[in-house]
Design an enzyme around this catalytic site. Structure first.
Site, PDB file in Angstrom:
ATOM      1  N   CYS A   1      12.800  10.857   8.639  1.00  0.00           N
ATOM      2  CA  CYS A   1      12.549  10.486  10.032  1.00  0.00           C
ATOM      3  C   CYS A   1      13.798  10.638  10.901  1.00  0.00           C
ATOM      4  O   CYS A   1      13.707  10.834  12.100  1.00  0.00           O
ATOM      5  CB  CYS A   1      12.051   9.045  10.086  1.00  0.00           C
TER       6      CYS A   1
ATOM      7  N   LYS B   1       0.889  -1.181   0.000  1.00  0.00           N
ATOM      8  CA  LYS B   1       0.000   0.000   0.000  1.00  0.00           C
ATOM      9  C   LYS B   1       0.916   1.217   0.000  1.00  0.00           C
ATOM     10  O   LYS B   1       1.441   1.619   1.037  1.00  0.00           O
ATOM     11  CB  LYS B   1      -0.876  -0.043   1.260  1.00  0.00           C
TER      12      LYS B   1
ATOM     13  N   GLU C   1       7.376  16.066  16.643  1.00  0.00           N
ATOM     14  CA  GLU C   1       7.961  15.909  15.305  1.00  0.00           C
ATOM     15  C   GLU C   1       7.292  16.888  14.334  1.00  0.00           C
ATOM     16  O   GLU C   1       6.068  16.896  14.198  1.00  0.00           O
ATOM     17  CB  GLU C   1       7.746  14.471  14.804  1.00  0.00           C
TER      18      GLU C   1
ATOM     19  N   GLU D   1       8.481   1.142  11.817  1.00  0.00           N
ATOM     20  CA  GLU D   1       9.476   2.218  11.762  1.00  0.00           C
ATOM     21  C   GLU D   1       8.680   3.516  11.801  1.00  0.00           C
ATOM     22  O   GLU D   1       8.005   3.859  10.828  1.00  0.00           O
ATOM     23  CB  GLU D   1      10.320   2.090  10.502  1.00  0.00           C
TER      24      GLU D   1
HETATM   25  P1  NAD Z   1       1.339   8.218   7.802  1.00  0.00           P
HETATM   26  O1  NAD Z   1       1.348   7.417   9.037  1.00  0.00           O
HETATM   27  O2  NAD Z   1       0.372   9.328   7.694  1.00  0.00           O
HETATM   28  O3  NAD Z   1       1.087   7.294   6.527  1.00  0.00           O
HETATM   29  C1  NAD Z   1       1.913   6.189   6.229  1.00  0.00           C
HETATM   30  C2  NAD Z   1       1.104   5.158   5.471  1.00  0.00           C
HETATM   31  O4  NAD Z   1       0.097   4.639   6.340  1.00  0.00           O
HETATM   32  C3  NAD Z   1       0.389   5.704   4.240  1.00  0.00           C
HETATM   33  O5  NAD Z   1       0.452   4.732   3.224  1.00  0.00           O
HETATM   34  C4  NAD Z   1      -1.041   5.866   4.734  1.00  0.00           C
HETATM   35  O6  NAD Z   1      -2.017   5.786   3.725  1.00  0.00           O
HETATM   36  C5  NAD Z   1      -1.160   4.681   5.682  1.00  0.00           C
HETATM   37  N1  NAD Z   1      -2.203   4.843   6.694  1.00  0.00           N
HETATM   38  C6  NAD Z   1      -2.662   5.977   7.275  1.00  0.00           C
HETATM   39  N2  NAD Z   1      -3.645   5.691   8.153  1.00  0.00           N
HETATM   40  C7  NAD Z   1      -3.813   4.350   8.130  1.00  0.00           C
HETATM   41  C8  NAD Z   1      -4.692   3.450   8.797  1.00  0.00           C
HETATM   42  N3  NAD Z   1      -5.594   3.883   9.674  1.00  0.00           N
HETATM   43  N4  NAD Z   1      -4.590   2.138   8.528  1.00  0.00           N
HETATM   44  C9  NAD Z   1      -3.659   1.672   7.660  1.00  0.00           C
HETATM   45  N5  NAD Z   1      -2.831   2.483   6.967  1.00  0.00           N
HETATM   46  C10 NAD Z   1      -2.891   3.803   7.210  1.00  0.00           C
HETATM   47  O7  NAD Z   1       2.841   8.731   7.634  1.00  0.00           O
HETATM   48  P2  NAD Z   1       3.398   9.705   6.504  1.00  0.00           P
HETATM   49  O8  NAD Z   1       2.864  11.065   6.777  1.00  0.00           O
HETATM   50  O9  NAD Z   1       3.191   9.087   5.169  1.00  0.00           O
HETATM   51  O10 NAD Z   1       4.961   9.651   6.799  1.00  0.00           O
HETATM   52  C11 NAD Z   1       5.606  10.505   7.677  1.00  0.00           C
HETATM   53  C12 NAD Z   1       5.901   9.802   8.992  1.00  0.00           C
HETATM   54  O11 NAD Z   1       6.644   8.613   8.752  1.00  0.00           O
HETATM   55  C13 NAD Z   1       6.749  10.611   9.940  1.00  0.00           C
HETATM   56  O12 NAD Z   1       6.257  10.465  11.254  1.00  0.00           O
HETATM   57  C14 NAD Z   1       8.128   9.973   9.834  1.00  0.00           C
HETATM   58  O13 NAD Z   1       8.957  10.145  10.950  1.00  0.00           O
HETATM   59  C15 NAD Z   1       7.758   8.540   9.630  1.00  0.00           C
HETATM   60  N6  NAD Z   1       8.853   7.807   8.999  1.00  0.00           N
HETATM   61  C16 NAD Z   1       9.577   6.935   9.763  1.00  0.00           C
HETATM   62  C17 NAD Z   1      10.653   6.259   9.199  1.00  0.00           C
HETATM   63  C18 NAD Z   1      11.484   5.301  10.014  1.00  0.00           C
HETATM   64  O14 NAD Z   1      12.285   4.582   9.432  1.00  0.00           O
HETATM   65  N7  NAD Z   1      11.342   5.263  11.317  1.00  0.00           N
HETATM   66  C19 NAD Z   1      10.973   6.467   7.854  1.00  0.00           C
HETATM   67  C20 NAD Z   1      10.209   7.361   7.114  1.00  0.00           C
HETATM   68  C21 NAD Z   1       9.139   8.025   7.692  1.00  0.00           C
END
Ligand code: NAD
Length: 491
Positions: free
Chosen positions: A296, A186, A395, A262
């Protein structure tokens, strides 16, 4: 399509379909949503909007494929396919980098020199690495011989964020496939393009139908939640926000899925007075503002030992003012556009909050002059904030850093750990003993000394506290993507 520089990168809309059982498909009800270019707010194309029905089709295809030719391939044969995927990504590097920059707003030099080559390397690395791993064996006196065998977990859901779309997706997909699983991906709704291309690349490389499936859509009440709660999905690897991780965990609990997380970070960058300030500043420019601060691992909380605080701020400020913000396809651009309208509002609201909390904006904090369209924010340095301010604790995920002076080692360790995140940290010092001492006390999954974001894919990657669950990388990825059976033979 004309970009801000007048270049024509994209001549016609790019539409993204699902990739299910080896075929590109529309949604069952032909539902779509628009994909917006963050650099100019124009429509890039449409994206098929999947939900429970499309997820179910993809999961059933993945389940069937577990028993097909993929299962009968040797690990060596699978490694050949994985290497080929990496090779094709490199052959199409320019096209994939352009798609990534169109989708995310990140500078093209970054997509083409880091994101896309690293996506290829993920396949090259795991193709070979997985074959080098063995399993445990124990002899129990002269009574029995125990040994373990590994098998795939089954159907794995891979849920991805928008900041490093192909890099992070392949960081999951490569070990997932190397361990013999099948999957449903996804992609983030804001960045569907390189994931869509990956379907075709997998097919060309010889991945059997149904092994890799891609369903576009949103998170809540859409494709994301349908994947998290699907009873035939055995494991979920998720990268994204901490709050989303909590929702997915609740959905996955119904069928006790294995989870790898992550999540978010608010990482300290700790600078001691004995470090080499020019080297510190060169790397701190990257750890603060690369990818618009949408990484991140970005070190957005900068702590500087008081004797060099003024000197650091002066030099860091001067370098930050030199950064060129603008069109991702202009080679001079160092900082591109934020991902979209909602995120732009979120980042600017934190800058407003910093002012209310008593912070001083030394530079940035606003839209750059002359860039009226697109989600651009100047790199922003904030000083004068108290350690308990929300801007210091939460963040922001944009080109915004805070700089705070400190007096003692104990004080900075305490402040660095005073957060519910625990992803990464950087420590700058030329005192070897202090480096070891401080690194061992920082509550983070990854601590860099005199560097940042230096990665060896064999090492454990992930966060503690609310920054993640489990580790990926090297044998840790293999642990997550495989099941163990211990076989005990009575002698
Ligand atoms: P997000 O959590 O909004 O979305 C990530 C994914 O989850 C998307 O595909 C989204 O459609 C899906 N999603 C959202 N709600 C969901 C639900 N209820 N059920 C299932 N799937 C759902 O995150 P984002 O805004 O895309 O990314 C930014 C975040 O990701 C920041 O917090 C960043 O720190 C984190 N991040 C962490 C790492 C790491 O390695 N730790 C790496 C990259 C990004």
């Amino acid at each position: 399509m004309q970009l801000i520089t007048g270049q024509t990168i994209q001549k016609k809309p790019i539409d993204c379909l699902h990739f299910i059982n080896g075929e590109y498909q529309s949604s069952v009800n032909y539902k779509t949503f628009q994909n917006i270019n963050p650099a100019n707010e124009e429509v890039l194309g449409t994206v098929a909007e999947g939900g429970a029905e499309e997820i179910d089709l993809a999961v059933q295809a993945a389940k069937k494929a577990l028993k097909g030719p993929w299962k009968n391939m040797t690990a060596n044969d699978r490694a050949v396919v994985l290497r080929r995927i990496g090779d094709i990504i490199l052959e199409r590097k320019d096209e994939l980098a352009a798609l990534e920059s169109l989708d995310t707003g990140k500078p093209i030099w970054l997509s083409s020199s880091i994101d896309i080559p690293r996506a290829a390397y993920n396949f090259h690395f795991f193709a070979d690495y997985m074959r080098s791993l063995g399993t445990e064996a124990y002899q129990t006196d002269d009574v029995a011989l125990n040994y373990s065998i590994r098998r795939p977990v089954g159907v794995v859901g891979l849920i991805n964020p928008w900041n490093l779309p192909l890099l992070l997706l392949t960081w999951k997909l490569a070990p997932c496939l190397a361990a013999g699983n099948t999957c449903v991906i996804k992609p983030a709704e804001l960045t569907p393009m390189t994931a869509t291309s990956l379907g075709k690349i997998c097919r060309e490389a010889g991945v059997p139908d149904g092994v890799v499936n891609i369903v576009h859509g949103f998170g809540p009440n859409s494709a994301g939640s349908a994947l998290s709660e699907h009873p035939d999905v055995d494991a979920i690897s998720f990268t994204g926000e901490t709050t989303t991780g909590k929702v997915i965990m609740a959905a996955a609990a119904k069928t006790l899925k294995r989870l790898s997380y992550e999540l978010g970070g608010k990482n300290p960058n700790i600078i001691f007075a004995d470090s080499d300030l020019d080297e510190v500043i060169e790397t701190t420019m990257k750890s603060s503002f690369i990818n618009q601060g949408e990484v991140c691992l970005c070190g957005s909380r900068i702590y500087v030992e008081r004797p060099v605080y003024e000197q650091f701020v002066e030099k860091f400020l001067a370098k930050t003012k030199e950064l060129v913000v603008g069109d991702p396809f202009d080679p001079k651009t160092k900082v591109g556009a934020l991902i979209g309208e909602e995120h732009y509002q979120r980042v600017t609201s934190y800058i407003e909050l910093a002012k209310q909390e008593g912070g001083e904006i030394l530079t940035g904090g606003k839209r750059p002059a002359g860039l009226d369209k697109g989600y651009y924010i100047e790199p922003t340095i904030i000083v004068g904030l108290d350690r308990n301010c929300r801007v210091v604790k939460e963040e922001i995920f944009g080109p915004v850093v805070t700089v705070i002076p400190f007096d003692t080692e104990e004080e900075v360790i305490e402040q660095a750990n005073d957060t519910h995140y625990g992803l990464s940290a950087s420590i700058w010092t030329n005192d070897l003993r202090r480096a070891h001492r401080v690194a061992g006390q920082i509550e983070a999954g990854i601590v860099w000394v005199n560097t940042w974001f230096l990665r060896d894919l064999r090492t454990p990657f992930g966060g503690m506290k609310q920054s993640g669950i489990g580790r990926e990388g090297g044998m840790h990825s293999f642990e997550f993507y495989s099941e163990l059976t211990n076989i005990c033979i009575k002698l």
